[in-house]
Write a protein that holds these residues in place. Structure first.
Motif, PDB file in Angstrom:
ATOM      1  N   ARG A 275       1.361  -1.049   6.604  1.00 20.41           N
ATOM      2  CA  ARG A 275       1.837  -2.395   7.646  1.00 20.41           C
ATOM      3  C   ARG A 275       2.553  -1.666   8.527  1.00 20.41           C
ATOM      4  O   ARG A 275       2.310  -1.943   9.843  1.00 20.41           O
ATOM      5  CB  ARG A 275       2.665  -3.313   6.814  1.00 20.41           C
ATOM      6  N   THR A 276       3.229  -0.812   8.456  1.00 19.09           N
ATOM      7  CA  THR A 276       4.362  -0.200   9.554  1.00 19.09           C
ATOM      8  C   THR A 276       3.562   0.707  10.515  1.00 19.09           C
ATOM      9  O   THR A 276       3.682   0.714  11.700  1.00 19.09           O
ATOM     10  CB  THR A 276       5.597   0.571   9.046  1.00 19.09           C
ATOM     11  N   LEU A 293      -6.481   4.160   6.774  1.00 20.54           N
ATOM     12  CA  LEU A 293      -5.162   4.675   6.871  1.00 20.54           C
ATOM     13  C   LEU A 293      -4.445   4.505   5.417  1.00 20.54           C
ATOM     14  O   LEU A 293      -3.923   5.447   5.068  1.00 20.54           O
ATOM     15  CB  LEU A 293      -4.380   4.008   7.828  1.00 20.54           C
ATOM     16  N   ALA A 294      -4.568   3.411   4.789  1.00 18.79           N
ATOM     17  CA  ALA A 294      -4.163   3.251   3.444  1.00 18.79           C
ATOM     18  C   ALA A 294      -4.428   4.255   2.466  1.00 18.79           C
ATOM     19  O   ALA A 294      -3.709   4.893   1.685  1.00 18.79           O
ATOM     20  CB  ALA A 294      -4.343   1.913   2.933  1.00 18.79           C
ATOM     21  N   THR A 349      -1.713 -14.725   3.426  1.00 20.10           N
ATOM     22  CA  THR A 349      -0.749 -14.455   2.162  1.00 20.10           C
ATOM     23  C   THR A 349      -1.714 -13.802   0.859  1.00 20.10           C
ATOM     24  O   THR A 349      -1.161 -12.692   0.504  1.00 20.10           O
ATOM     25  CB  THR A 349      -0.095 -15.594   1.940  1.00 20.10           C
ATOM     26  N   LYS A 350      -2.709 -14.630   0.510  1.00 18.69           N
ATOM     27  CA  LYS A 350      -3.364 -14.106  -0.666  1.00 18.69           C
ATOM     28  C   LYS A 350      -3.989 -12.678  -0.307  1.00 18.69           C
ATOM     29  O   LYS A 350      -3.998 -11.957  -1.266  1.00 18.69           O
ATOM     30  CB  LYS A 350      -4.350 -15.262  -1.015  1.00 18.69           C
ATOM     31  N   PHE A 355      -3.968  -6.787  -1.364  1.00 23.63           N
ATOM     32  CA  PHE A 355      -3.988  -5.467  -0.842  1.00 23.63           C
ATOM     33  C   PHE A 355      -2.864  -4.652  -1.358  1.00 23.63           C
ATOM     34  O   PHE A 355      -3.050  -3.640  -1.650  1.00 23.63           O
ATOM     35  CB  PHE A 355      -4.047  -5.938   0.742  1.00 23.63           C
ATOM     36  N   ALA A 356      -1.784  -5.505  -1.096  1.00 13.94           N
ATOM     37  CA  ALA A 356      -0.553  -4.601  -1.592  1.00 13.94           C
ATOM     38  C   ALA A 356      -0.736  -4.223  -3.091  1.00 13.94           C
ATOM     39  O   ALA A 356      -0.182  -3.227  -3.643  1.00 13.94           O
ATOM     40  CB  ALA A 356       0.723  -5.445  -1.379  1.00 13.94           C
ATOM     41  N   THR A 357      -1.117  -5.145  -3.863  1.00 11.89           N
ATOM     42  CA  THR A 357      -1.360  -4.818  -5.454  1.00 11.89           C
ATOM     43  C   THR A 357      -2.183  -3.665  -5.516  1.00 11.89           C
ATOM     44  O   THR A 357      -1.843  -2.843  -6.500  1.00 11.89           O
ATOM     45  CB  THR A 357      -1.912  -6.048  -6.238  1.00 11.89           C
TER      46      THR A 357
END
Length: 505
Positions: A275-276, A293-294, A349-350, A355-357
């Motif tokens: 995110r940053t 990037l991730a 949000t969902k 994505f974070a998970t």
């Protein structure tokens, strides 16, 4: 007129780059090493710079001294901070020309990674800090001089090692069970990574305001949130990410020379970093999209994890405070906001939680869960509780259940965290680092108050699953500590006494 009234100290040619496509990175690279009031000449053939550069100067507190039209290109003379022509002439100027360059380092990926080495176990009711510790004023001065290129790495490291000694001594006096080095070498809990990874550069947050849709409105929002935007630095990616230097292994190695107690280290999590670091018009020079990037963020974090485990690090904690911004922020459909330094835009949000998970699962896959932790809070850049988020952990339960970590280090002391009973459904394999003191308050919680908070967690999760910690770090941002060192030590000491009684001592 073909020459400025004052000769610049440094000059570089920015070619046809505009402020939204890398020119600001080059300006920062060349202006940071200069002293206050020194002059940088920027040559540019891009028409938009005529309007954008003065706006950047106003936002960053630098001064546009003069500009000249030289046909195919214009020359801009910028002072670092306010310009005093008398003082400038007295000190003299030494002109240096620099070509248009932002050197991209070739990424080297290790052929193999080390296996974990044994580490001492962490017993129930163990007391530990979340990570950061207030830095002495002399270290802050050294930190800024190093960030601006006026202090060598070796000189800074000598100062940082002295500060680490003080931080470790304070924790040992308090009697904590698990030691951190206090993150003394870091400008803040997350962006420091941008100063260590290959092809990444740290830039003051104010430099990036031109990338948001309404910079002046966003500046007002930062001011209302009590964010020190001129002091917070943000990573900007200009090439493929590589890890030719350790992120925190050297911190653990030095801390081990100071204490025999188990050592914990904190790192920014993969969602926070992605995110940053994903800033439109900068990151897309190296990556097609945020997903690409991730992949490299995951790779460099896994490399670091392997080396930290091989050093015998007892607990490696990944910080993901922006998860609560996704869950409880004002814009459920997405947008850009400031949350502990993460300026990057997000989706709804969902999708973001999904994505974070997946990022967290990819970083932790196959590694020993008992030595991995995840920290989540609601913002720790200001002592003003009203500017931080509120909301319980219910929206994050699916993520907590799926991510393979042994410990969740959670903000639970402040009422903003909601009822911890929502965590009752978590798998028995998850230990809970319970926030039992609020680092934002100067008042030292009584031992009885801490015991009562811990006992509530024991009733919910069982004694074997409970660890004790503050809600967050004592100095998440180096220039904006939440607590004084003396207050931090007393809070830890009260936690240690509560732990002793809970253990029946």
């Amino acid at each position: 007129m073909t020459e400025h009234a004052h000769a610049p100290d440094v000059s570089f040619d920015g070619g046809n780059l505009d402020c939204g496509n890398g020119l600001l990175l080059l300006i920062r690279k060349h202006i940071d090493p200069l002293g206050p009031g020194r002059l940088l000449e920027i040559l540019s053939s891009e028409k938009s710079v005529v309007e954008d550069l003065p706006a950047w100067c106003r936002l960053t507190g630098n001064e546009l001294v003069s500009q000249l039209d030289r046909g195919e290109h214009r020359s801009f003379l910028v002072s670092k901070g306010a310009f005093d022509p008398v003082a400038f002439q007295k000190s003299g100027a030494q002109r240096e020309s620099m070509p248009l360059t932002q050197e991209v380092i070739e990424v080297q990926i290790p052929a193999s990674l080390p296996d974990p080495a044994p580490a001492p176990p962490i017993a129930p009711f163990s007391v530990m800090g979340v990570g950061s510790w207030p830095r002495p004023n002399w270290l802050l001065r050294s930190l800024h001089e190093r960030l601006e290129g006026r202090l060598s790495d070796d000189e800074f490291d000598a100062a940082a090692q002295d500060a680490v000694r003080l931080a470790v001594q304070a924790q040992e006096r308090a009697g904590v069970d698990v030691i951190t080095d206090g993150e003394q070498r870091r400008d803040n809990y997350a962006s420091f990574v941008g100063g260590l990874l290959d092809n990444c550069q740290l830039i003051p947050l104010t430099d990036l305001l031109p990338y948001v849709d309404h910079p002046e409105e966003f500046q007002r929002e930062l001011d209302s949130l009590d964010v020190p935007a001129a002091e917070v630095r943000h990573p900007a990616v200009f090439g493929p990410l590589g890890r030719s230097r350790p992120l925190a292994v050297h911190e653990v190695q030095f801390a081990r020379t100071l204490t025999d107690r188990p050592i914990k280290v904190a790192l920014p999590g993969p969602y926070l970093l992605t995110r940053t670091m994903w800033m439109e018009c900068i990151s897309d020079r190296a990556y097609a999209d945020r997903d690409e990037l991730a992949k490299d963020v995951i790779r460099v974090l896994r490399e670091e994890l392997h080396y930290l485990l091989a050093e015998g690090t007892a607990l490696i904690q990944f910080d993901e405070p922006v998860l609560t911004e996704v869950a409880h922020g004002a814009h459920a459909t997405g947008g850009r906001s400031f949350m502990c330094g993460a300026l990057g835009e997000r989706g709804e949000t969902k999708a973001e939680l999904g994505f974070a998970t997946e990022l967290l699962k990819a970083v932790f896959e196959g590694l020993p869960e008992e030595r991995l932790a995840l920290h989540v809070c609601r913002g720790n850049w200001s002592r003003d509780e009203s500017v931080a988020l509120s909301g319980d952990y219910a929206p994050l339960l699916p993520l907590f259940e799926q991510v393979p970590v042994g410990t969740l280090v959670l903000e639970l002391c402040t009422p903003r965290a909601g009822d911890e009973a929502v965590l009752r459904s978590l798998p028995d394999s998850r230990r809970i680092g319970v926030g039992v003191v609020n680092q934002k308050h100067d008042r030292i919680e009584t031992v009885d108050e801490i015991i009562a908070k811990a006992q509530r967690a024991v009733d919910l999760f069982g004694a074997e699953r409970v660890l004790l910690n503050p809600d967050c770090g004592f100095a998440t941002f180096a220039d904006n500590p939440i607590a004084a060192a003396g207050v931090a030590e007393k809070k830890l000491a009260a936690m240690v006494e509560a732990s002793r009684r809970l253990r029946g001592g």
